[in-house]
Design a protein around this motif. Structure first.
Motif, short mmCIF file in Angstrom:
data_model
loop_
_atom_site.label_atom_id
_atom_site.label_comp_id
_atom_site.label_asym_id
_atom_site.label_seq_id
_atom_site.Cartn_x
_atom_site.Cartn_y
_atom_site.Cartn_z
N ARG A 218 -0.48 -22.01 0.05
CA ARG A 218 -0.84 -20.81 0.75
C ARG A 218 -0.33 -20.37 1.81
NH1 ARG A 218 -6.48 -22.34 -0.10
NH2 ARG A 218 -7.29 -21.40 -1.98
N GLN A 219 0.18 -21.40 2.80
CA GLN A 219 1.03 -21.15 3.88
C GLN A 219 2.58 -20.75 3.33
OE1 GLN A 219 0.43 -24.84 6.40
NE2 GLN A 219 0.59 -23.39 8.19
N ILE A 220 2.85 -21.40 2.36
CA ILE A 220 4.36 -21.33 1.87
C ILE A 220 4.26 -19.75 1.23
CG2 ILE A 220 6.01 -22.04 0.12
CD1 ILE A 220 4.96 -24.93 0.91
N ALA A 221 3.27 -19.48 0.47
CA ALA A 221 3.37 -18.08 0.07
C ALA A 221 3.43 -17.19 1.09
CB ALA A 221 2.12 -17.76 -0.76
N THR A 222 2.85 -17.15 2.06
CA THR A 222 2.70 -16.29 3.50
C THR A 222 4.04 -16.06 3.92
OG1 THR A 222 0.48 -16.35 3.72
CG2 THR A 222 1.96 -15.84 5.48
N PHE A 223 4.76 -17.40 4.25
CA PHE A 223 6.15 -17.55 4.74
C PHE A 223 7.26 -16.87 3.85
CE2 PHE A 223 4.27 -21.24 7.28
CZ PHE A 223 4.55 -20.46 8.67
N ALA A 224 7.01 -17.21 2.72
CA ALA A 224 7.84 -16.77 1.73
C ALA A 224 7.92 -15.01 1.40
CB ALA A 224 7.85 -17.25 0.14
N ALA A 225 6.90 -14.63 1.62
CA ALA A 225 6.69 -13.15 1.62
C ALA A 225 7.06 -12.53 3.02
CB ALA A 225 5.19 -12.68 1.44
N GLU A 226 6.81 -12.90 4.02
CA GLU A 226 7.14 -12.55 5.47
C GLU A 226 8.61 -12.87 5.65
OE1 GLU A 226 5.08 -14.62 8.17
OE2 GLU A 226 3.11 -13.53 8.03
N LEU A 227 9.26 -13.78 5.12
CA LEU A 227 10.89 -14.06 5.70
C LEU A 227 11.69 -13.75 4.29
CD1 LEU A 227 10.27 -17.34 7.27
CD2 LEU A 227 10.48 -15.22 8.38
N ASP A 228 11.18 -13.32 3.17
CA ASP A 228 12.02 -13.15 2.14
C ASP A 228 12.70 -14.20 1.61
OD1 ASP A 228 12.86 -11.90 -0.25
OD2 ASP A 228 14.22 -10.82 0.71
N LEU A 229 12.13 -15.44 1.42
CA LEU A 229 12.70 -16.65 1.25
C LEU A 229 12.48 -17.27 -0.36
CD1 LEU A 229 12.41 -18.86 4.30
CD2 LEU A 229 14.43 -17.67 3.65
N LYS A 259 -2.73 -18.03 -8.40
CA LYS A 259 -3.97 -17.95 -7.72
C LYS A 259 -3.70 -17.73 -6.19
CE LYS A 259 -7.41 -18.92 -11.28
NZ LYS A 259 -8.42 -19.65 -11.75
N LEU A 260 -2.63 -18.63 -5.94
CA LEU A 260 -2.17 -18.94 -4.60
C LEU A 260 -1.04 -18.05 -4.10
CD1 LEU A 260 -2.20 -22.97 -4.72
CD2 LEU A 260 -4.00 -21.48 -3.66
N GLY A 261 -0.75 -17.20 -4.81
CA GLY A 261 -0.06 -15.95 -4.30
C GLY A 261 1.72 -16.42 -4.40
N LEU A 262 2.17 -17.36 -5.33
CA LEU A 262 3.43 -17.66 -5.44
C LEU A 262 4.36 -16.99 -6.30
CD1 LEU A 262 2.77 -21.41 -4.33
CD2 LEU A 262 4.43 -20.03 -3.17
N LEU A 263 3.85 -16.53 -7.44
CA LEU A 263 4.46 -15.87 -8.51
C LEU A 263 5.19 -14.63 -7.98
CD1 LEU A 263 2.24 -16.30 -11.53
CD2 LEU A 263 3.76 -17.97 -10.48
N GLY A 264 6.33 -14.54 -8.39
CA GLY A 264 7.19 -13.33 -7.69
C GLY A 264 8.76 -13.64 -7.94
N PRO A 265 9.61 -12.76 -7.75
CA PRO A 265 10.99 -12.84 -8.01
C PRO A 265 11.68 -13.74 -6.89
CG PRO A 265 10.51 -10.45 -7.70
CD PRO A 265 9.32 -11.33 -7.33
N ASN A 266 10.94 -14.45 -5.94
CA ASN A 266 11.34 -15.35 -5.31
C ASN A 266 11.16 -16.76 -5.78
OD1 ASN A 266 12.30 -13.84 -3.15
ND2 ASN A 266 10.55 -13.85 -1.82
N LEU A 267 10.24 -17.04 -6.84
CA LEU A 267 10.06 -18.42 -7.28
C LEU A 267 10.89 -18.91 -8.27
CD1 LEU A 267 7.69 -20.62 -7.51
CD2 LEU A 267 7.00 -19.55 -9.39
#
Length: 449
Positions: A218-229, A259-267
């Motif tokens: 969950r932390q990683i999903a938040t950071f990825a979204a905030e920083l576009d990583l 469910k943890l919010g990690l699916l998207g173009p950054n994955l």
């Protein structure tokens, strides 16, 4: 790798400095974009590390009369290869433990060895060895996941390569960090110090679903979204991984990450061997990338990834070598050939994953997964001059009816003649030979343990 009088800019002992502006003329240029294009007798003009123009060779000398000119009459010029998944420092473990299934290989050999031996010095030397191998094989950019990324970065910068540096996160302590918060803190401190380097980008790199907890994801999903990583993670590599996820979490790993919010173009889903038809559609719908590592999948008997089904669904495919401990080569030419051949067998379709698709996966596919497609991955004006010349004059490459077919099915890294990163011609570090004894001693120490 021949350097001769070839043009390049140069930043250190491993680089050739001739000119900031030059023209490369080749028998063929394969720009990758537009898809399927093969340009005969074309030239690429480079200025200050960027591609200035792609044009017919007959026009280049008139349009750029004052640029140094390199003629490659028997070569094909392609974008630099992108190794979309590796653990570079594990080159020091090449051949340490072979012919074992993944979890035995990890639990009985790799993890104990890392606990005992991995240090900043180990990572620096192992990454330097990996960079030398990759540059010789036309790899200009790689996506790394390992401990002590600062030490890896020092080796990469000395080699003058492009890197997407993984900020590794695991839920158990290692010699590098004590807990997930410590991994993330150290990773972000490195990113803050190094983010201005034009050859360096960063990924969040949670190791795998079986080594990372829900709160950490969950932390990683938040950071990825905030920083576009990008988020670079091993996923659906083995049947055991999926069985364990069902037992511990009640769902398959991909559903858990969703469910943890990690699916998207950054994955970037590394391996993605065991997928249902529905999961392929999920990856496509969310714009995810798959880093296909065919040699590692074969060597560890992980299975056969459904690459043609993924490609037909619109999933971005890129190619990775994995680490030299599980391959044992950092060789994207081998991965192109293996990926194309395996895709045909799995799909039972000889037209599956054709040569142009394999080359695209090895170049622009990797760039896209890493968020670098505006800078590298194809030969287009405005992009950085990450370029590779492959000589087609050899008995095993004659005759040449189709240079892209040869790149995927016949040529190898031994045919690479020139490699440029950001407009700089590369060669192995000047002290490479003197380091062999250091690496050999390290290998002996590992084997003796």
């Amino acid at each position: 790798m021949p350097v001769a009088q070839s043009p390049g800019r140069g930043r250190g002992p491993g680089h050739a400095k001739i000119a900031d502006r030059f023209v490369i003329s080749a028998r063929w240029v394969v720009p990758v974009e537009p898809a399927g294009a093969v340009l005969e007798h074309h030239a690429v003009a480079v200025r200050d590390g960027a591609i200035e123009k792609l044009l017919p060779a007959s026009e280049a000398s008139r349009e750029f009369p004052n640029y140094p000119y390199l003629e490659l009459p028997d070569h094909v010029l392609i974008p630099g290869l992108v190794n979309a998944h590796t653990h570079a420092a594990m080159s020091l473990m090449r051949g340490l433990a072979d012919d074992l299934p993944l979890m035995r290989w990890l639990q009985e050999h790799i993890w104990p060895t890392e606990t005992k031996h991995v240090s900043p010095e180990f990572v620096r030397d192992g990454t330097a060895l990996a960079c030398a191998e990759m540059l010789r094989g036309g790899i200009t950019c790689f996506n790394d996941m390992y401990f002590f990324p600062q030490a890896a970065l020092e080796a990469v910068q000395a080699a003058g390569m492009r890197v997407a540096l993984g900020l590794i996160v695991i839920d158990f302590p290692t010699t590098y960090a004590s807990d997930p918060a410590d991994y993330l803190r150290k990773g972000f401190e490195l990113r803050d110090r190094s983010r201005e380097d034009p050859l360096v980008s960063f990924c969040l790199a949670p190791h795998a679903p079986y080594t990372v907890s829900d709160p950490t994801f969950r932390q990683i999903a938040t950071f990825a979204a905030e920083l576009d990583l990008p988020v670079h993670v091993h996923l659906h590599e083995t049947e055991h991984e999926i069985e364990r996820s069902l037992a511990e979490h009640g769902v398959r790993p991909l559903e858990r990450l969703g469910k943890l919010g990690l699916l998207g173009p950054n994955l970037i889903a590394v391996h993605a061997v065991h997928l249902t038809a529905a999961e392929i559609q999920v990856l496509a719908r969310h714009g995810c990338s798959v880093a296909h590592c065919p040699s590692s999948n074969l060597k560890l008997a992980s299975g056969f990834a459904p690459i043609e089904a993924l490609r037909n669904a619109g999933v971005n495919i890129c190619l990775g070598t994995d680490g030299a401990a599980s391959n044992n080569r950092l060789d994207v030419f081998t991965e192109m050939r293996s990926a194309a051949l395996l895709a045909k067998a799995v799909a039972r379709d000889a037209s599956a994953f054709p040569a142009h698709a394999a080359l695209r996966a090895a170049t622009l596919g990797g760039a896209r997964a890493l968020g670098l497609s505006a800078r590298i991955g194809s030969i287009e004006p405005g992009k950085r001059a990450d370029l590779v010349a492959v000589q087609m004059r050899a008995p095993e490459l004659a005759p040449c009816y189709d240079p892209v077919s040869h790149l995927v099915y016949a040529a190898g890294r031994e045919h690479v003649s020139h490699v440029w990163v950001d407009g700089e011609l590369k060669r192995a570090p000047a002290d490479l030979d003197t380091r062999w004894q250091v690496w050999q001693n390290a290998l002996k120490g590992l084997a003796d343990s």
